[in-house]
Design a protein around this motif. Structure first.
Motif: not given
Length: 681
Positions: A494-498, A539-541, A546-550, A587-591
């Motif tokens: 997605l690459f969208i801001d929360v 997600m990440r700041y 890189f991201e962490i899974e939530v 940010q949400i990178v991947n859903l």
């Protein structure tokens, strides 16, 4: 009502678990593998199930199979000869990788060779931008030239992985259609179909693994389906997946990457079910078969999953049960290197010729031979009466190492065992350090043909006070197929801001993912039960690399509750890194959607109560450990009842394995036949 069969093929044995839904009795069986005639052991097992338990092929209502064909293909580098078609000037993506060394502190660390060498990677003229718009249309002549070059190289298949295809797969779809017209003799996969995620290296590597194992998995599943049909099995065969779920075997022919870790994931899922049934929510699993030892972590009853799990020296970027493997199985061969140092593995004796004590022609010493030479084996049949270990042959094999080293046979055998344990000790320590846990807070669940043989000794080294030995430890991986749910992962980048502005986009993408997941469950798997969606986000700041899974609550997805999603990320970030910044943009990178259909697990019969008194002693053995000979009791597992209590040192014999229990452990048998061991403080 009928019979459900779970099957797991290892390097030495093929294991069967048979669940009789009418009588609620669980039967098990082991058959030696036949490397020269793969598949024959499966048909032999079906014959034995009918012969011993009266189960005709047409009575089988469910068949689930775990296999190591995929992982063995990658590790042995015996996969398909591939070509890669990518965007022009990005031909070096898989060679560059992430510029990380596998072992940062080793002067001798080397990256493994890529699955496709540089001379079979071809760039084509096209370009899709990060927003999905087309900057340069796909140039057909450059694609035709790439296909011609690939054909000249004698490839079996082509992987198409173009830049930003996760955002817009149009060029990949166009390229695949043209490749099939130009080279119908070749199979072709596109990265946006296999695993459509951002980052071209991860997406390309995953697609390459899918293509690399495709011919062997396809041929194997064809033989499996035809063999079952020929024997009269009408149930649709299912296969276990890397993510701990199951799917139709027919789909595994193309969704190959999802079953690369099929066999190892089965073991962890079976162990997680056993642990929950025994009331042990937090366990470290130790699965020792004939060729390897696998360790995994179960927290609050759930296996741990990860991205980037290692397959040999290659990363696998799909959700997989997190398992660490080392080459220390019961059949691992002991040897002395050029400097006179005793080593164990990674080479295995397999089933042919097998350890020396099997009496099948093997002469090289193995871990199993070491236990036989120390007196733990040789008093009873193994593998459901297939053979009885020959102690004399084991001692002769160990003597080939003992004489040049100037040691006695027993001391050499114990040295082999200790070396194998040290490798397992190191692997468990690395795993617990990665998760930040203390192994002393966990129970060790040992299974596999050699797991209970070595598990207590490893627990003693790790300082673990509790050990759990399942009722049928040798076939837990086969059992895993019977307790696994129908399951698949679906992902969108997605690459969208929360923030509130992205609520509509999130709701739209989530709805599309859920429709895709339900279509897979209903139309492809023909599963009619309740669907169980699970939501996750990478997600990440903003600004992080890189991201962490939530994990996300489905209600947040339905309502597009951005505040709750952001808070879940802050909490997860703080749990991992000990800090968070609630004022920073997220940010949400991947859903990712995990779509599951729950199956009905077996219900185990309870054992009769033991009453007063210890279990009957079958005989007294003389065994060697800790540098001296001991006299220990031998118990038969079939004679142990609910509530029996006994103490080590002792040996517990059964059809599928042997449990070796050193001093300091007290054993108690529970209502379903598990042995719960507690170490003295």
């Amino acid at each position: 009502m009928g019979h459900r069969v779970g099957v797991d093929i290892g390097g030495t044995f093929i294991d069967f678990c048979l669940w009789d839904e009418t009588t609620e009795v669980l039967h098990s069986l082991k058959v030696l593998t036949t490397p020269d005639t793969p598949g024959a052991e499966l048909l032999r097992g079906l014959d034995l199930l009918e012969e011993r338990h009266g189960v005709r092929p047409q009575d089988i209502t469910g068949f689930v199979h775990g296999t190591t064909v995929g992982i063995n293909t990658v590790i042995q580098r015996k996969g398909a000869r591939l070509a890669l078609i990518t965007t022009e000037r990005f031909e070096d993506v898989i060679e560059l990788a992430r510029l990380r060394m596998p072992e940062a502190y080793s002067l001798f660390s080397r990256r493994g060779a890529p699955l496709v060498p540089r001379d079979r990677i071809f760039g084509i003229s096209e370009r899709i931008l990060a927003d999905g718009s087309v900057e340069t249309p796909l140039d057909v002549p450059s694609l035709e030239a790439a296909v011609a070059k690939a054909q000249a190289k004698g490839v079996e298949g082509i992987i198409v992985s173009l830049l930003n295809a996760y955002r817009n797969p149009a060029h990949e779809e166009q390229a695949v259609a043209l490749v099939r017209e130009l080279a119908p003799e070749l199979f072709v996969f596109r990265s946006s179909e296999v695993w459509p995620v951002i980052r071209e290296y991860e997406r390309t590597t995953t697609a390459l693994i899918n293509g690399y194992v495709h011919p062997r998995i396809r041929d194997y599943l064809d033989r499996l389906i035809e063999g079952l049909r020929g024997r009269g099995v009408t149930a649709q065969p299912l296969v276990t997946k890397s993510n701990g779920g199951i799917m139709a075997a027919e789909l595994g022919k193309t969704a190959c990457v999802g079953m690369v870790l099929s066999g190892t994931a089965s073991g962890v899922m079976g162990a997680a079910w056993v642990a929950r049934e025994a009331g042990e929510p937090n366990v470290i699993t130790l699965d020792i078969g004939g060729t390897s030892a696998d360790v995994a972590l179960i927290i609050e009853g759930q296996p741990q999953f990860g991205l980037g799990e290692k397959i040999g020296d290659l990363p696998l970027y799909i959700p997989s049960v997190a398992v660490s493997s080392i080459g220390d199985g019961g059949g691992s061969i002991a040897w002395v290197d050029g400097f006179g140092v005793l080593k164990v593995g990674p080479e295995s004796a397999g089933s042919t010729p097998g350890p020396a004590c099997y009496g099948r022609g093997g002469t090289r010493p193995t871990i199993t031979d070491a236990f036989a030479a120390c007196g733990f084996l040789g008093q009873h049949d193994l593998a459901y009466g297939a053979f009885r270990p020959d102690v004399t042959l084991a001692r002769q094999a160990i003597a080939t190492l003992a004489e040049p080293m100037g040691l006695g046979v027993e001391h050499t055998a114990e040295a082999i065992i200790r070396i194998a344990l040290s490798g397992m000790f190191a692997e468990v320590n690395k795993m617990v350090a990665r998760y930040g846990i203390d192994p002393r807070d966990f129970a060790l669940l040992t299974f596999g043909g050699a797991g209970p043989m070595m598990g207590c000794f490893l627990a003693r080294e790790l300082g673990m006070a509790r050990v759990l030995i399942p009722a049928r430890p040798g076939v837990v991986s086969a059992l895993g197929g019977l307790v696994a749910d129908v399951k698949n992962d679906f992902i969108r980048t997605l690459f969208i801001d929360v923030d509130p502005a992205a609520m509509v986009a999130l709701a739209r993408q989530a709805s599309a993912l859920e429709a895709q997941g339900l279509a897979w469950l209903r139309d492809e798997q023909h599963f009619a039960g309740a669907a169980r969606p699970g939501w996750f986000a990478d997600m990440r700041y903003r600004g992080q690399s890189f991201e962490i899974e939530v994990r996300l609550d489905p209600a947040w997805i339905t309502a597009a509750d951005m505040a709750a999603i952001a808070e879940a990320f802050h909490a997860a970030h703080e749990a991992i890194y000990d800090f968070c910044d609630r004022a920073a943009p997220v940010q949400i990178v991947n859903l990712r959607l995990v779509m599951e259909g729950a199956t009905t697990p077996p219900r185990l019969r309870q054992l009769p109560a033991a009453g007063e008194g210890p279990p009957p002693v079958d005989q007294v053995l003389r065994v060697f450990f800790d540098g001296i000979w001991h006299e220990v009791n031998l118990y038969r597992r079939a004679r142990l009842l609910d509530g029996h209590v006994f103490a080590g040192p002792c040996v517990v014999a059964q059809d599928d394995t042997t449990s070796c229990i050193p001093p300091g452990f007290t054993a108690r048998v529970d209502a379903t036949g598990n042995i719960l061991l507690t170490a003295a403080e």
